[in-house]
Design an enzyme around this catalytic site. Structure first.
Site, mmCIF file in Angstrom:
data_model
loop_
_atom_site.group_PDB
_atom_site.id
_atom_site.type_symbol
_atom_site.label_atom_id
_atom_site.label_comp_id
_atom_site.label_asym_id
_atom_site.label_seq_id
_atom_site.Cartn_x
_atom_site.Cartn_y
_atom_site.Cartn_z
ATOM 1 N N GLY A 100 4.745 2.230 8.180
ATOM 2 C CA GLY A 100 3.659 1.875 9.103
ATOM 3 C C GLY A 100 4.170 1.667 10.521
ATOM 4 N N ASP A 222 5.430 -7.571 10.037
ATOM 5 C CA ASP A 222 5.265 -8.734 9.158
ATOM 6 C C ASP A 222 6.440 -9.715 9.258
ATOM 7 O OD1 ASP A 222 2.970 -7.560 8.380
ATOM 8 O OD2 ASP A 222 3.580 -7.090 6.332
ATOM 9 N N MET A 265 -3.025 -8.936 9.930
ATOM 10 C CA MET A 265 -2.092 -8.309 8.987
ATOM 11 C C MET A 265 -1.048 -9.319 8.533
ATOM 12 S SD MET A 265 -1.466 -4.431 10.196
ATOM 13 C CE MET A 265 -2.662 -3.166 9.789
#
Ligand code: F6P
Length: 466
Positions: A100, A222, A265
């Site tokens: 991603g 993340d 996210m």
């Protein structure tokens, strides 16, 4: 040794090399005066893994009564070496970006190309397109010549000029391609799935007894890569997320009984939600995967939310996409995406529905706003801090690869740039520690209760400073 339940052998910090370094580095003349200082770690020194007295004392049984400081767990520092493995004039380099998107990928590409070219004099750098697909003939992707001119303006843009894709490809086919093209160094910019792929490529290279270095620059918004202070792009992503929180606050307080929910996210780690909520200090509740919660009951979220609205007239919830998964019956049979990531239930939809029904059941007016910035936070360009981090990681990756280090990633550990074996970087996931300082700060900033419902938080996997 044991770190939060995971056994890490001191040997696990050892970085593989392709062989002795016999080539004079073009940087050698600049390195004469370089030694360890507060700001630099010399090539013969190492970075300590622990940074508290108690941790060091705990290691005594490992190092033994007569143990030497050198026996303490430590990581190899990054930086230019006086002697290198590769002859720059005869070295071909490949760069691939996988998984991603994340702010800063183009900055890393630019940093790699400029360091390789300007400092080492490498002339042949190829960009492989669309992730690991780029190596596999049946996809038909061409390669891009990466020159300093080709990359000089790319870092103002989000995304990756090379394209990316999720999913593994056969390591044998990838190494076939590297061999065909005579690639000596491969840089992989990717997340944990891509690093597992890089590990398989390294293993295949070893089987074939090739002298090809594989060096990773870990990428994830993340921030869940262990043994790394902070991954590049994370700061840009959570900074962008603050804009949604600000809007959500304006909406919530501008309507009677306004409730705003912002979903961010963060699949298994709630760092984006925590940092964005701390940066834009408007949230009343932050929900993260690491801290389970209940909806119903006197201690549950709905009760506290109603109380907050009654008290201040509005409320704001920031929820990480991976939070509250325990509230769903696991009906999807463990479906995964191409990277092997578990597909998540939609906690945003669950919260919207639950809050709507709860206010209706209590005869309360509700003005609910739901904001999901989704990909917006990861497609932005890197902010200035991340741009610096990307450039420095890229430079560190080039020095490591030119010195023949392989099967490793570069990262920053307690603010020193270090080499980390890929095996270690994919051995676990870094998560918010519900007993740690970061979560404590979130509780202080939001004023939310210590727990939302009587739920026991599982032991988090937390391996990095937060
Ligand atoms: O892993 C990074 C990440 O941005 C997660 O936060 C998010 O769940 C995921 O990627 C979504 O990516 P994609 O839709 O590309 O699979």
């Amino acid at each position: 040794m044991t770190i939060k339940g995971a056994t890490v052998n001191t040997m696990d910090f050892a970085v593989e090399t392709l062989g002795p370094c016999t080539v004079d580095s073009p940087l050698a003349p600049r390195l004469e005066l370089r030694g360890t200082t507060q700001h630099t770690v010399s090539e013969t020194d190492r970075v300590l893994f622990d940074d508290t007295v108690s941790k060091i004392l705990q290691r005594t049984p490992v190092t033994g009564q007569d143990g030497e400081p050198a026996d303490l767990p430590s990581l190899e520092a990054t930086g230019p070496r006086r002697k290198i493995f590769f002859d720059p004039a005869k070295t071909r380099v490949g760069i691939v970006t996988c998984g991603g998107l994340c702010p800063g990928i183009n900055n890393v590409i630019r940093g790699l190309v400029s360091e390789l070219t300007n400092h080492y004099g490498v002339r042949r750098i190829y960009g492989f397109k669309n992730g690991y697909q780029g190596f596999v003939p049946r996809y038909g992707h061409d390669v891009i010549d990466l020159t300093p001119q080709a990359v000089e303006d790319i870092d103002g843009e989000g995304g990756t000029i090379l394209g990316s894709s999720r999913g593994q490809q056969d390591a044998c086919e990838i190494v076939d391609c590297l061999e065909r093209m005579g690639i000596g160094i491969l840089f992989v910019i990717g997340g944990d799935g891509s690093m597992r792929g890089a590990q398989k490529i390294s293993a295949e290279i070893k089987v074939r007894d090739l002298k090809t270095a594989v060096v990773g620059i870990p990428k994830t918004i993340d921030n869940d890569i262990p043994f790394i202070d902070q991954s590049f792009g994370f700061q840009s992503a959570f900074s962008e997320a603050t804009r949604s929180i600000r809007s959500a606050k304006v909406e919530a307080r501008s309507a009677p009984n306004g409730v705003s929910i912002v979903k961010l996210m963060g699949r298994h780690s709630g760092f984006i939600a925590c940092y964005a909520a701390l940066a834009q200090n408007d949230a009343d509740f932050v929900l993260v995967p690491e801290v389970p919660f209940t909806l119903e009951g006197p201690g549950g979220l709905l009760h506290h939310l109603r109380a907050k609205v009654a008290d201040q007239g509005h409320a704001l919830v920031v929820v990480a996409e991976g939070a509250g998964q325990e509230l769903f019956d696991d009906r999807d049979g463990g479906a995964t995406d191409a990277s092997g990531n578990k597909k998540l239930h939609d906690v945003g939809r669950l919260l919207r529905q639950a809050v709507t029904e709860d206010f209706a059941a209590h005869g309360l007016e509700l003005n609910l706003r739901y904001i999901d910035p989704s990909y917006v936070i990861r497609s932005v360009p890197a902010n200035p801090y991340d741009s610096v981090l990307c450039a420095r990681l890229a430079h560190a990756a080039v020095h490591a690869a030119m010195a023949g280090r392989t099967n490793m990633v570069v990262g920053r550990w307690r603010r020193r740039f270090v080499h980390i074996p890929i095996a270690l970087a994919v051995s676990a996931r870094n998560q918010v520690d519900p007993h740690g300082d970061l979560w404590w700060s979130v509780l202080e900033a939001t004023g939310q209760p210590l727990s939302l419902g009587q739920v026991q938080a599982p032991e988090p996997q937390s391996y990095s400073p937060q």
